[in-house]
Design a protein around this motif. Sequence first.
Motif, mmCIF file in Angstrom:
data_model
loop_
_atom_site.group_PDB
_atom_site.id
_atom_site.type_symbol
_atom_site.label_atom_id
_atom_site.label_comp_id
_atom_site.label_asym_id
_atom_site.label_seq_id
_atom_site.Cartn_x
_atom_site.Cartn_y
_atom_site.Cartn_z
ATOM 1 N N LEU A 35 0.916 -0.992 0.036
ATOM 2 C CA LEU A 35 -0.120 0.007 -0.031
ATOM 3 C C LEU A 35 0.825 1.165 0.136
ATOM 4 O O LEU A 35 2.020 1.204 0.582
ATOM 5 N N GLU A 54 -4.946 7.250 7.175
ATOM 6 C CA GLU A 54 -5.100 6.121 8.234
ATOM 7 C C GLU A 54 -6.667 5.953 8.564
ATOM 8 O O GLU A 54 -6.934 4.822 9.011
ATOM 9 N N ARG A 103 -7.329 2.432 6.776
ATOM 10 C CA ARG A 103 -6.965 1.360 7.505
ATOM 11 C C ARG A 103 -7.672 1.038 8.754
ATOM 12 O O ARG A 103 -8.137 -0.224 9.140
ATOM 13 N N LYS A 104 -8.151 2.196 9.437
ATOM 14 C CA LYS A 104 -8.900 2.116 10.584
ATOM 15 C C LYS A 104 -10.421 1.340 10.162
ATOM 16 O O LYS A 104 -11.036 0.620 11.072
ATOM 17 N N LEU A 114 -8.522 -2.397 1.497
ATOM 18 C CA LEU A 114 -9.227 -2.549 2.670
ATOM 19 C C LEU A 114 -8.807 -4.148 3.105
ATOM 20 O O LEU A 114 -8.216 -4.226 4.321
ATOM 21 N N SER A 158 -5.070 -3.804 4.174
ATOM 22 C CA SER A 158 -4.691 -3.091 5.134
ATOM 23 C C SER A 158 -4.769 -4.060 6.492
ATOM 24 O O SER A 158 -4.158 -3.663 7.543
ATOM 25 N N ILE A 159 -5.560 -5.076 6.428
ATOM 26 C CA ILE A 159 -5.748 -6.182 7.635
ATOM 27 C C ILE A 159 -4.793 -7.406 7.374
ATOM 28 O O ILE A 159 -4.906 -8.380 7.884
#
Length: 740
Positions: A434, A440, A443-444, A510, A513-514
């Motif tokens: 990424l 942020e 990601r949150k 997304l 991001s995890i």
Amino acid sequence: MKRLRMWLRRLLWDEWPHRLSVLLSGLILLQFVYWFAKEDGFWLPETVVIVKLTLLAIFAFEHLTRLHWIVRGILQLASVVVINVLVLEQFEVIAPMKASGFVSSKLFLNLYELTPYLWFGMGAWVVYVTVIWWVEVKWRVYILLVVSVLALCIRDSFSSIYLWPQVAVIVGCGLLLLILNHFAQLRRKDPTAWRHLAEYPASIAMTVASLIGVTVLAGSLMPEVGPMLTDPYTAWRASRGESMAFTTGKGVTVPPSEAMDTSSGYSRSDANLGGGFRFDYTPVMKVETNHRAYWRGETRSHYTGKGWEESDSERRDPWNAIRPEASLPADPRLAGSKAKTVEVKQTVTLMSEQPYPVLFGAFSIQKVMGLNGAKNGFEPLQWSAPQSEIRYSERQPYPQTYTIVSQMPVVNEEALRKLLLAPLGPDMAEFVQLPGSVPERVRKLAADLTKDVATPYDKAKKLEQYLRTSFPYTNKPDISKGQSEDFVDRFLFEIKEGYCDYYSTAMVVLSRSIGLPARWVKGYASGTPDFQQTEPQGFAPNELLMDPDGGGVYTVRNSDAHSWVEIYFDGYGWIPFEPTAGFAMPRAVLLEETSASPVEPQPAPQPETKPAEPVETHHAAAWSITAAAIAVAAFLVWKLQVVELLKERARRRRASLLKQKVIVECERLLRIFRRKGYVREEHETLREAVRRWSLQSRGMSEELEAVLHVFEKAKYGKAEITEEDWKKTNQIVERLRSQL
């Protein structure tokens, strides 16, 4: 102390119009350097650094006005050489050089090592000095201003390069140069007023600075207003249905507004996603298949914040030749996959003359059965196992029909839900990449949505369901709501509507991001089934109506162009997901055998007994069969020319060594050209690079074409390479090396 102040005053203020003219001329030239640096592959990075430092050095030396111009020129020339040496050593283009080498017999040899970079530095020096002389007259300033602005505006309009900041700087510098020329005229006509101005330059400088400051402040506070008229080039592109991206003043690159929406279809470039489109229902192809599927084209793994590009590994991945009906190599990451598959056979028939860079087929393609109804002509095809793509050379006519066999993975949700997130190897790092532009809050959001979900598969399904149910589908999203520089951030938090590119890109970002390895896929949705045609063999009447994923003939249109997501699960490989609202991903299902009531076993009928034949009869029959088999084998050996084929294979084995030698020579030539500034870009074939080099240096065109002919003959041709071919290639490479 007083003497020091006088010296500083003389250094800073004496001949200040000339000093300011030198500064403004350098700023104008610097804008052209910025322009050339933005051009893809036009200048190497080390060339840009050399030219910038050269301009800075010339600017510094031009302030030493008390030096004789010859002495100043010698110092400038020496600085150009020093800059070249330091920069090229830093970029590891040349080996470290000693200063003593430039005052010895090695002088010319060292200068030769600095070429062609030295020519760029010296050229920048000559151009800078020429521009300083050129702007001494007002009408020449007007010419420089008009030509420069016109050139940058045309390039900005006819490309995706954003050059308006450079235009603004050049206009500002040009206006200041006109003011300086006005001062020069004042100096000639009224020496007394000029002497006063020269003694107290701040009196006029404060006035000019105030006017400029007020103008800039007023402009920055003005509201942003879109263009009232469309420029002719953009209007022409829009009339042809071609996309035309633009970049806003905030640095956000977006496609054109709704008034210039392009038509739907398979996109060639995905570097700048967004904007809107009009549905184009022109038929693209018909697909006759035994199972509905998405017709996959290409995949991308490098997200830039604006769109998708090929990653470094995707550019470096090996491409394999394809043979008719031969199984294609599998992705090494899928070795030992537990996923079951269903065989899907597709016959694709093109309904337009539009060529494509790939063949389309259900994931994952296993083999190509034929092109244009034949088992030959496969030379333009290349297979990438990691990307599961079949590339087609656009230099060849695109096939009007082709048949593909795929192994479509069966999604075993029960087994996938038992998997835990496995540690990723180095070969999977690109699928969690990424850029820093991802805010942020994106990601949150991914973490908040999946915090109560345990397994990777359930996390992916949670993200898929969130996107499908939270954002409305539209082909004309309101992009005026978007302010963020990141495409996904604009979609999720500002625009909040879109089409497949918005949904699929958001799910990939997304997921990454995890920590879920994901990639972006584009191609075509299934299309519209043609129920009026006769059902394919093996299907009962109306069976297709009962099975939404059944086979049949599907008409695929430009409006079916689509993008979706694939996520990697350890032990099962890539699994497709459909996050776009209103779309349904085809699913492969293994049909379980239906249980039937037990049947009472029936006694097997006993064969009738026949009288035994004499033993001699059996022996005679055996000899007859053996003789017949030998005769048939001899006939086949003669008919199929087995002996000639074995001899031909031996000759090819000997010729393959010469092919390798030719390829090695061509690779050596590429390295030589690279050192001399002739760079082959990642996206270029050797033929495209040779064509570009021939235009740059026409004296080498014939010999380059000769090397290219032998290289293509060795790399792709079926004909043998002779000893003469290899010797000729070696001689040409040596001649080209000596010329360079």
